[in-house]
Design a protein around this motif. Structure first.
Motif, PDB file in Angstrom:
ATOM      1  N   PHE A 160      -4.805   6.816  -2.857  1.00  0.00           N
ATOM      2  CA  PHE A 160      -4.462   5.573  -3.125  1.00  0.00           C
ATOM      3  C   PHE A 160      -5.634   4.552  -3.141  1.00  0.00           C
ATOM      4  O   PHE A 160      -6.009   3.860  -4.031  1.00  0.00           O
ATOM      5  CB  PHE A 160      -3.367   4.788  -1.830  1.00  0.00           C
ATOM      6  N   TRP A 161      -6.772   4.901  -2.166  1.00  0.00           N
ATOM      7  CA  TRP A 161      -7.740   3.968  -2.143  1.00  0.00           C
ATOM      8  C   TRP A 161      -8.724   4.697  -3.117  1.00  0.00           C
ATOM      9  O   TRP A 161      -9.652   3.765  -3.619  1.00  0.00           O
ATOM     10  CB  TRP A 161      -8.426   3.769  -0.894  1.00  0.00           C
ATOM     11  N   TYR A 174       2.028   3.159   2.200  1.00  0.00           N
ATOM     12  CA  TYR A 174       1.531   4.306   2.996  1.00  0.00           C
ATOM     13  C   TYR A 174       2.590   5.262   3.333  1.00  0.00           C
ATOM     14  O   TYR A 174       3.784   4.894   3.791  1.00  0.00           O
ATOM     15  CB  TYR A 174       0.867   3.881   4.358  1.00  0.00           C
ATOM     16  N   HIS A 195     -11.785   2.211   3.970  1.00  0.00           N
ATOM     17  CA  HIS A 195     -10.522   1.726   4.296  1.00  0.00           C
ATOM     18  C   HIS A 195      -9.890   2.623   5.310  1.00  0.00           C
ATOM     19  O   HIS A 195      -8.982   2.263   5.887  1.00  0.00           O
ATOM     20  CB  HIS A 195      -9.519   1.618   3.248  1.00  0.00           C
ATOM     21  N   GLN A 203      -3.381   8.272   1.519  1.00  0.00           N
ATOM     22  CA  GLN A 203      -4.529   7.181   1.649  1.00  0.00           C
ATOM     23  C   GLN A 203      -5.742   7.482   1.082  1.00  0.00           C
ATOM     24  O   GLN A 203      -6.387   6.425   0.249  1.00  0.00           O
ATOM     25  CB  GLN A 203      -5.156   6.849   3.029  1.00  0.00           C
ATOM     26  N   SER A 253      -7.352   2.079  -5.463  1.00  0.00           N
ATOM     27  CA  SER A 253      -7.104   0.681  -5.188  1.00  0.00           C
ATOM     28  C   SER A 253      -8.585  -0.015  -4.742  1.00  0.00           C
ATOM     29  O   SER A 253      -8.472  -1.380  -4.696  1.00  0.00           O
ATOM     30  CB  SER A 253      -6.154   0.545  -4.297  1.00  0.00           C
ATOM     31  N   THR A 267       0.784  -1.365   0.054  1.00  0.00           N
ATOM     32  CA  THR A 267      -0.101   0.115  -0.058  1.00  0.00           C
ATOM     33  C   THR A 267       0.618   1.251  -0.001  1.00  0.00           C
ATOM     34  O   THR A 267       0.243   2.290  -0.079  1.00  0.00           O
ATOM     35  CB  THR A 267      -0.800   0.100   1.202  1.00  0.00           C
TER      36      THR A 267
END
Lengths: 336, 557
Positions: free
Chosen positions: B252-253, B149, B307, B249, B256, B147
């Motif tokens: 990213f999500w 992060y 998430h 995040q 993702s 991920t």
């Protein structure tokens, strides 16, 4: 936002108390550690509700699948399934509406327990939590700081105001069902109301690098009197301890990661049997391990670097005279 | 019985097919034949799966004892590489790249995809992306988790720029594949095939392609920002440079989570084909299944915040994300019920692909239902970042997607290579994978809920028993995968010659030769009603499902 119908719906089902043990001596269930906070009961109720809904549907789907695979198995010469409706609105609407209604209950009761855990009581006892790679620091209102343990009074609202010195960490006490990320550059808050005395574990749950898995701390929940005594003692950490005991305590909180007391090498030299011996340094000089050498090694460690070890130690200039005395006494006690 | 051809009269006449029409390594590396590209994706993604699986076994080996077998840093690299290789090199590109490429144009009666050269570029980008991951391995590995992060990934001094650029390049591979499939489905359907006369595999791949094109650029931008931050010290995500750690995040999500649907929709697409063919019935509620693919693709963009329930995100934002997350559970449930009902009054044949399909139904049910524990805000607080989450997404990614991939491979393998595999070995592989998978992952639900955090190199002794069960399962799973892969590959050399239509499928790929000729069809087959099994009858002598000649003309010259 107020949806009274949903509230009623959720509380209707909630009153039926799905298999949640409330026995204080319980050791936890198959699925959960013991319920040691007010949040635990609320959040577990939602878990068990979803659990039984899921178990029912899994059983239903697998049973239907097995039944049909056998009942309608291929028989020689039957090259095509029997004619039957290609779709059915009645069925399709039914199996859309039923899951919809079931999920509304979980969605709402989950939101309620989330709001409960997210709404920090304004007048709670407050502990400042600082996370860094890879340790925790807890600072109590009286100024006491602890590193290797967290004590909490039972039946009291406790707020945790949290910050990180480096990367994102996660603050999780499974027995309380409390979790919140600890984010650099901002404060995050969470709270708990412990309901049961005992020993629990606090974990770091946001991956934070090499020793992420070692960011575990013991949590002790005790009655108010014991807690008051304990927290007062932490504010004056040397009270009631001999110099040697005090030194050992400081070692176990701040030095143990690099210096052992049993001769094994971690990162820096072990302290065992060093007192009064001659230490040889990287630059070829040497000195006897005495009070002044130890003081110098604490405030300016790299000026006399023992041969064969890396210059890994930062200066510890904020140790008090009492603390240095304690460390000297402890090293002395480890013999020569 | 009146049939218009048998399996000997259906090739080019001279025995040539897409595999042997030209030869030499360059004829493969610079091919623009979608079938060859599909075959290379098949080998490449299976290779990536084996590499990712090796890392998985090392992870499980480490967790045999509470103190770990390897040191912490080594373990952290293993789980990072396991995740990154599996997600970026296998699960995302796997089904669209391997089976989508091979099957989709055939199903449409087309000669190729819309942009054959861009298709080759996709494959090349995949290979280059894979090389970047090899570079990561060689230059010391990464330990950020797949991920990436922030700010840990920024302060990390390992070779993570390679990994980020690798994922960036793989993103473009994915975008080009999606673009190609969208245009192919829109422009290259044969005359007479309306949207609701397409096989559901086409619907599924099409929905996937839409997400690939719309969501993947966000990953590209995010990873580029991360690389710029790391190389130029520009403060975007790192608070010590004035950035915002949680912003990453969100970005990213935003990719993702839709990526989860990039992975699962093609798997569902395969299952629709398998359930129909092996039940010998049209998929129940075809229209709703088709629409539910689109609904899942659309809702998938709006759920990323689930998430981040513990990240400090506002509770009200969380409520919206929780609501939207539940809204996606409904079309998923509809699909499961529709697949089940397809078997009703069917004539259910339990060949190897169907074993995988039925296992998928079971595993996807568990994977989907356990998602509700995590979409519910209150329970997610406790379960977030524990083994419960690990188990949940493995039930989706392995129990569902990998099972569907294997089911699809066993279904189309005879078409791809012209050989039948050993049916007993195929089923043995399926059983071992099913057993191994459940022994590995079911205990992880219990562990997580009891208090075992994920990404821990060592753990409290109370979890040892469950960890050991899980490790034993992982090795059974590993053996199962090896048996499955061996069964398929050995058939190329040992298998019996496959007939044109060994399973009685109704879509057009079964109407051409096995393996197909270079240009797929001599004449475009006529469009028939979708999933109409009535003209197909099984020929005991040839093992082929012959199409009773209702219409005139021989499609194969």
């Amino acid at each position: 936002m107020n949806l009274p119908i949903l509230n009623t719906l959720a509380s209707l089902v909630q009153d039926q108390k799905v298999a949640v043990p409330s026995d204080p001596t319980a050791e936890g269930t198959y699925w959960f550690p013991v319920q040691a906070s007010t949040l635990a009961e609320k959040s577990d109720w939602t878990f068990y509700y979803i659990y039984w809904v899921s178990a029912f549907f899994t059983a239903l789907i697998v049973a239907a699948m097995v039944f049909m695979a056998i009942r309608y198995r291929y028989r020689k010469g039957v090259w095509e399934g029997e004619a039957s409706p290609g779709h059915s609105w009645t069925l399709e609407i039914t199996w859309s509406i039923i899951p919809f209604l079931l999920t509304i209950v979980m969605w709402w009761s989950g939101f309620k327990s989330y709001m409960y855990s997210d709404t920090v009581p304004p007048d709670a006892y407050t502990i400042q939590v600082t996370a860094q790679q890879w340790s925790w620091e807890f600072e109590y209102p009286n100024g006491a700081k602890t590193y290797k343990e967290l004590h909490l009074p039972v039946d009291t609202d406790v707020t945790f105001v949290m910050k990180s010195k480096d990367v994102i960490h996660g603050f999780w006490i499974p027995a309380f069902r409390v979790k919140k990320d600890v984010v650099p550059g901002r404060y995050t808050k969470t709270w708990a109301h412990p309901t049961m005395e005992g020993q629990y574990t606090l974990f770091c749950t946001e991956y934070c690098g090499t020793n992420h898995s070692q960011m575990m701390v013991q949590v002790t929940v005790e009655d108010q009197d014991s807690f008051d005594k304990w927290v007062a003692a932490q504010a004056d950490p040397s009270a009631g301890l001999t110099d040697v005991e005090y030194g050992k305590q400081i070692w176990s909180q701040q030095c143990i990661a690099c210096h052992s007391n049993d001769g094994s090498v971690v990162i820096g030299p072990s302290w065992k049997g060093t007192w009064g011996t001659e230490r040889e340094f990287e630059d070829g000089s040497s000195a006897i391990m005495d009070e002044n050498y130890i003081l110098n090694s604490i405030v300016d460690p790299n000026s006399q670097l023992v041969k064969g070890y890396p210059p890994a130690m930062p200066p510890y200039k904020d140790l008090s005279q009492d603390q240095v005395d304690g460390l000297i006494a402890y090293i002395k006690s480890l013999g020569n | 019985m009146d049939t218009h051809h048998n399996d000997h009269g259906s090739d080019h006449g001279d025995g040539s097919n897409y595999l042997n029409a030209t030869s030499g390594i360059w004829s493969w590396m610079f091919t623009i034949d979608h079938k060859r590209i599909g075959v290379m994706y098949t080998f490449g993604t299976i290779g990536a799966m084996m590499l990712g699986g090796l890392f998985a076994l090392l992870v499980r080996l480490n967790l045999w004892v509470p103190d770990g077998v390897f040191d912490n840093n080594t373990y952290n690299q293993f789980f990072t590489l396991h995740g990154a290789v599996m997600v970026f090199l296998f699960v995302i590109p796997g089904i669209p790249g391997a089976l989508g490429n091979f099957v989709l144009p055939l199903m449409l009666g087309a000669k190729d995809v819309a942009f054959p050269k861009i298709n080759l570029l996709s494959l090349w980008l995949w290979a280059i992306g894979a090389l970047f991951f090899v570079a990561v391995l060689v230059t010391g590995g990464i330990d950020t988790g797949w991920t990436f992060y922030t700010p840990y990934s920024v302060t990390n001094d390992s070779s993570m720029v390679f990994a980020v650029l690798g994922a960036f390049i793989l993103g473009f591979s994915s975008i080009f594949t999606g673009l190609n499939f969208i245009v192919t489905v829109h422009r290259m359907r044969p005359k007479g095939m309306g949207w609701f006369n397409m096989p559901l595999f086409v619907w599924g791949i099409y929905s996937t392609a839409v997400i690939q094109v719309l969501a993947t650029p966000v990953l590209g931008i995010t990873l580029l920002m991360l690389a710029v931050e790391k190389m130029a010290g520009l403060g975007i995500f790192d608070p010590s440079l004035g950035g915002d750690a949680v912003l990453f995040q969100h970005f990213f999500w935003f990719y993702s989570h839709p990526a989860v649907y990039i992975m699962i929709l093609p798997a569902m697409a395969i299952i629709s084909e398998l359930m129909a063919t092996f039940s010998r019935k049209k998929v129940f509620g075809y229209t709703l299944v088709a629409y539910s693919s689109i609904a899942i693709a659309a809702f998938g963009f709006l759920v990323w915040g689930h998430h981040m329930f513990t990240s400090g995100q506002s509770a009200w934002a969380g409520l919206v994300f929780s609501t939207l997350t539940f809204s996606i559970s409904i079309p998923s449930a509809i699909k499961v019920f529709n697949w089940l009902s397809t078997m009703y009054k069917g004539s259910v044949r339990l060949d190897t692909p169907m074993w995988y399909a039925l296992a998928f139904l079971w595993m996807f049910t568990i994977g989907g239902l356990t998602g509700m524990f995590l979409g519910t805000m209150g329970t997610d607080v406790h379960l977030h970042d524990t083994y419960f989450v690990v188990s949940h997404f493995h039930y989706v990614m392995v129990g569902s997607i990998m099972f569907a991939f294997f089911g699809g491979l066993h279904y189309w393998w005879p078409k791809m290579f012209g050989k039948m595999y050993n049916e007993f070995m195929g089923k043995l592989g399926a059983v071992l994978i099913f057993l191994g998978f459940n022994v590995t992952f079911f205990p992880q639900f219990v562990m997580g809920s009891r208090g075992m955090p994920r990404r821990y190199a060592n753990y409290l002794p109370e979890f040892q028993e469950l960890h050991q069960v899980s490790t034993v399962g992982a090795f059974i799973l590993g053996i199962g995968v090896a048996v499955g892969v061996w069964t398929l590959f050995s058939s190329i050399f040992l298998g019996k010659k496959a007939p044109d239509n060994p399973w009685g499928g109704t879509s057009m790929e079964w109407e051409t030769a096995t393996p197909p000729i270079e240009h797929n069809f001599h004449d475009t087959p006529s469009v028939k009603p979708v999933y109409d099994f009535s003209p197909l009858v099984y020929n005991e002598a040839t093992g082929n499902w012959d199409r009773i000649a209702e219409e005139s003309g021989d499609n194969h010259g």
